[in-house]
Design an enzyme around this catalytic site. Structure first.
Site, PDB file in Angstrom:
ATOM      1  N   SER A  91      -3.074  -2.200   1.679  1.00 52.33           N
ATOM      2  CA  SER A  91      -3.013  -1.343   2.861  1.00 52.33           C
ATOM      3  C   SER A  91      -3.737  -2.060   4.000  1.00 52.33           C
ATOM      4  O   SER A  91      -4.508  -3.007   3.746  1.00 52.33           O
ATOM      5  CB  SER A  91      -3.733  -0.027   2.557  1.00 52.33           C
ATOM      6  OG  SER A  91      -3.928   0.731   3.726  1.00 52.33           O
TER       7      SER A  91
ATOM      8  N   TYR B 107     -10.209   5.301  -1.611  1.00 51.00           N
ATOM      9  CA  TYR B 107      -8.906   4.649  -1.408  1.00 51.00           C
ATOM     10  C   TYR B 107      -9.110   3.230  -0.891  1.00 51.00           C
ATOM     11  O   TYR B 107      -8.546   2.268  -1.416  1.00 51.00           O
ATOM     12  CB  TYR B 107      -8.096   5.474  -0.408  1.00 51.00           C
ATOM     13  CG  TYR B 107      -6.738   4.891  -0.055  1.00 51.00           C
ATOM     14  CD1 TYR B 107      -5.650   5.070  -0.911  1.00 51.00           C
ATOM     15  CD2 TYR B 107      -6.529   4.192   1.132  1.00 51.00           C
ATOM     16  CE1 TYR B 107      -4.404   4.552  -0.598  1.00 51.00           C
ATOM     17  CE2 TYR B 107      -5.289   3.671   1.452  1.00 51.00           C
ATOM     18  CZ  TYR B 107      -4.233   3.860   0.592  1.00 51.00           C
ATOM     19  OH  TYR B 107      -2.988   3.337   0.916  1.00 51.00           O
TER      20      TYR B 107
END
Ligand code: NAD
Length: 256
Positions: free
Chosen positions: A151, A164
């Site tokens: 990401s 995350y």
């Protein structure tokens, strides 16, 4: 005499794959579904692994006989063994996309241990188990390509999504170590770093939250899942033959 490279350049326009098997985790929806769709269109046989059985089966039915669905919880080692055995029964396993993940944004001080561990199990352990499960089949076939979805939160600090972000940095690091271990076996491993992409994962955001997020994106818009799929399929294919250990942002410039 023509070099392999010249032959390949002449082959532009022909499908990128010839029935090779690619496993896409989290392929029932979102980016994984777009990756499966494009890989099938480019001639691959795709095994979608997910825990959303109904959506996964429906997509496989839609994409036809070169797409199969298999229940695969990426955090469960036994599920991986069964999925790779199934994929190998369809042909030579040449690709893996570790795309499945969960995203429950919480700042450090609001992150319960169980939530941190849940992210670790799905996003990090799942990626490790996936790589470890497919490598024997890839080695037997003379090589392969693995794409790990990280990401933009794995390229820089990310406020409000501690667990995350931790796992997405881990995916980036594991990718580089794996690329070094597996390169001698002809297996390439790269990490891909999307910015805000229009999928169910971020559908919970309010309009105002999205407006604030997009204000930080140089291209000023969300990406589409198919825009990420283009890069994933490129990396899986012969077009990416000399790329390994790379971190590739498909993020509208948000990580600059
Ligand atoms: N959407 C974004 O803005 C964005 C941005 C950066 C990175 N990413 C990353 O891209 C990837 C794809 O995300 P998306 O936006 O398509 O998300 P999504 O939530 O739409 O899809 C994720 C898929 O993973 C599956 N999944 C979840 N836990 C699983 C498990 N234990 N085993 C197997 N499958 C499981 C879900 O069922 C779902 O089908 C993820 O790795 C995500 O972290 C997304």
């Amino acid at each position: 005499m023509q070099t392999d490279r010249e032959t390949d350049m002449r082959g532009r326009g022909t499908p990128l794959f010839d029935g090779e098997v690619i496993v896409v985790t989290g392929g029932a929806r979102g980016m994984g579904a777009a990756e499966a769709r494009l890989a099938v269109a480019e001639g691959a046989t795709v095994v979608i692994g997910d825990i959303l059985d109904e959506a996964g089966e429906a997509l496989a039915d839609e994409l036809g006989p070169r797409c199969r669905y298999r229940h695969l919880d990426v955090s469960v080692e036994a599920d991986w063994a069964a999925a790779v055995e199934f994929a190998s029964s369809l042909g030579q396993v040449s690709g893996l996309v570790n795309n499945a993940a969960i995203y429950v944004p919480q700042p450090l001080m609001d992150t319960p241990v169980e939530m941190f561990e849940r992210h670790l199990r799905v996003n990090q352990l799942g990626c490790f188990l996936g790589m470890r499960a497919v490598v024997p089949a890839m080695k037997a076939g003379g090589g392969g390509s693995i794409v790990n979805l990280s990401s933009s939160a794995g390229l820089r600090g990310s406020p409000g999504s501690f667990a995350y972000s931790a796992t997405k940095w881990a995916v980036r690091g594991m990718t580089k170590s794996a690329a070094m271990d597996l390169g001698p076996h002809g297996i390439r491993v790269n990490s891909l770093h999307p910015g805000p992409i229009d999928t169910p994962m971020i559908a919970f955001r309010t309009e105002e939250q999205m407006r604030q997020r997009l204000a930080k994106v140089p291209l000023g818009r969300m990406g589409g899942p198919e825009e990420v799929a283009e890069m994933v399929v490129f990396l899986l294919s012969r077009r990416g033959a000399y790329i390994t250990g790379a971190e590739i942002a498909v993020d509208g410039g948000v990580s600059l």
